[in-house]
Design a protein around this motif. Structure first.
Motif, short mmCIF file in Angstrom:
data_model
loop_
_atom_site.label_atom_id
_atom_site.label_comp_id
_atom_site.label_asym_id
_atom_site.label_seq_id
_atom_site.Cartn_x
_atom_site.Cartn_y
_atom_site.Cartn_z
N ARG A 136 0.47 2.22 11.10
CA ARG A 136 1.04 2.95 12.24
C ARG A 136 2.55 3.11 12.08
O ARG A 136 3.10 4.21 12.27
N ILE A 137 3.24 2.02 11.71
CA ILE A 137 4.69 2.07 11.54
C ILE A 137 5.06 3.04 10.43
O ILE A 137 5.97 3.87 10.58
N LEU A 138 4.34 2.97 9.32
CA LEU A 138 4.63 3.85 8.19
C LEU A 138 4.40 5.31 8.57
O LEU A 138 5.18 6.19 8.18
N GLY A 139 3.36 5.57 9.34
CA GLY A 139 3.04 6.94 9.73
C GLY A 139 4.09 7.57 10.63
O GLY A 139 4.23 8.80 10.66
N LEU A 204 -7.98 3.10 -7.41
CA LEU A 204 -7.28 1.82 -7.35
C LEU A 204 -5.79 2.01 -7.10
O LEU A 204 -5.21 1.39 -6.21
N ARG A 205 -5.14 2.87 -7.89
CA ARG A 205 -3.70 3.07 -7.75
C ARG A 205 -3.34 3.62 -6.37
O ARG A 205 -2.38 3.19 -5.75
N GLU A 209 -0.89 1.69 -3.74
CA GLU A 209 0.33 2.33 -3.22
C GLU A 209 0.33 2.37 -1.70
O GLU A 209 1.34 2.06 -1.05
N LYS A 210 -0.79 2.73 -1.11
CA LYS A 210 -0.87 2.81 0.35
C LYS A 210 -0.66 1.44 0.99
O LYS A 210 0.12 1.29 1.94
#
Length: 275
Positions: A136-139, A204-205, A209-210
């Protein structure tokens, strides 16, 4: 093997976040630096984390397999042994000036502040909140605080967190898969094993990353922007960059060795290999 990929990914993500933990304390040697920045504590969590990752697979393995896994875990991923191996690989990689600058950062007010945030985020309760609040914060950041988002991306890049996470996961997977194929009498060339592993580890990558970005956004959400800039500058400094570059290479190699050793003991315990 396929069912091991998601839990193994979660373990790697935890390592990516834990590897940057720092505990403020004076240090001048590589061993003291590793002790000061929480690296030994991170290594101590690998064995239990690996066991938890295996146990979290969606299908409960037969009792024979559970017993073999338990036997193989005896002495696996020993923190003291891994730390010695990592420090041996890093011997003479850092200068006295590098170690002095690393020590100064870990003992600084900013080092203490970052440490507090990272330790707070490592508790079981906070890890649960991080899984919910991090995305949520990242979004919200692209519209609300793009400068902070750019710094988070730089921090992740400075730590090579995504590259390292992917490499560790693939190398550990390679070690386990090569042992599995060898025990079954179906040994394959290295390139074929890696191709098979990449096929089974699709996405996987992207997942690493997410989840790394979600974690960074949550952990440093209350760190003032100027302090975040100074932290990023430390990570990008010659001393910080050399330390994490060499540490992550050494960690990946040692984790691969440990995974191969674990795989060998596992198939010995199953009766597919001789000790």
């Amino acid at each position: 093997m396929t069912s091991f990929v998601p839990p193994l990914t979660r373990l790697v993500l935890a390592l990516c976040c834990l590897v940057s933990l720092s505990v403020a304390a004076p240090a001048q040697t590589l061993h003291e630096i590793n002790k000061a920045n929480g690296f030994h504590q991170m290594l101590m969590a690998i064995g239990p984390g690996f066991s938890a990752a295996v146990k979290s697979a969606p299908e409960t393995p037969p009792q024979k397999v559970q017993d073999a896994l338990a036997a193989a875990m005896e002495g696996a991923f020993d923190a003291t042994k891994m730390e010695a191996a990592i420090e041996s690989r890093m011997a003479d990689k850092l200068t006295a000036k590098d170690l002095s600058e690393l020590s100064s950062f870990y003992a600084s007010p900013l080092g203490k502040q970052v440490t507090t945030l990272e330790i707070q985020a490592s508790t079981p309760e906070e890890r649960q909140r991080k899984m919910i609040e991090g995305p949520r914060i990242l979004g919200e950041l692209p519209a609300r605080d793009p400068a902070r988002l750019d710094l988070y991306k730089k921090i992740v890049d400075d730590l090579s967190a995504v590259d390292t996470g992917e490499a560790v996961a693939l190398n550990m997977g390679y070690a386990m898969l090569s042992e599995m194929l060898g025990a079954a009498g179906k040994a394959l060339p290295d390139d074929q094993i890696m191709a098979l592993l990449r096929q089974r580890s699709e996405g996987l990558r992207r997942d690493i990353e997410k989840d790394v970005m979600d974690s960074v956004a949550y952990i440093y959400r209350d760190l003032p922007l100027d302090d975040l800039r100074r932290y990023e500058a430390f990570l990008a400094s010659p001393a910080g960059s050399r330390y994490y570059d060499h540490m992550q290479v050494a960690l990946g190699a040692v984790m691969t060795d440990e995974a191969r050793s674990f795989g060998h003991r596992f198939f010995v315990a199953l009766g597919y290999r001789k000790a």
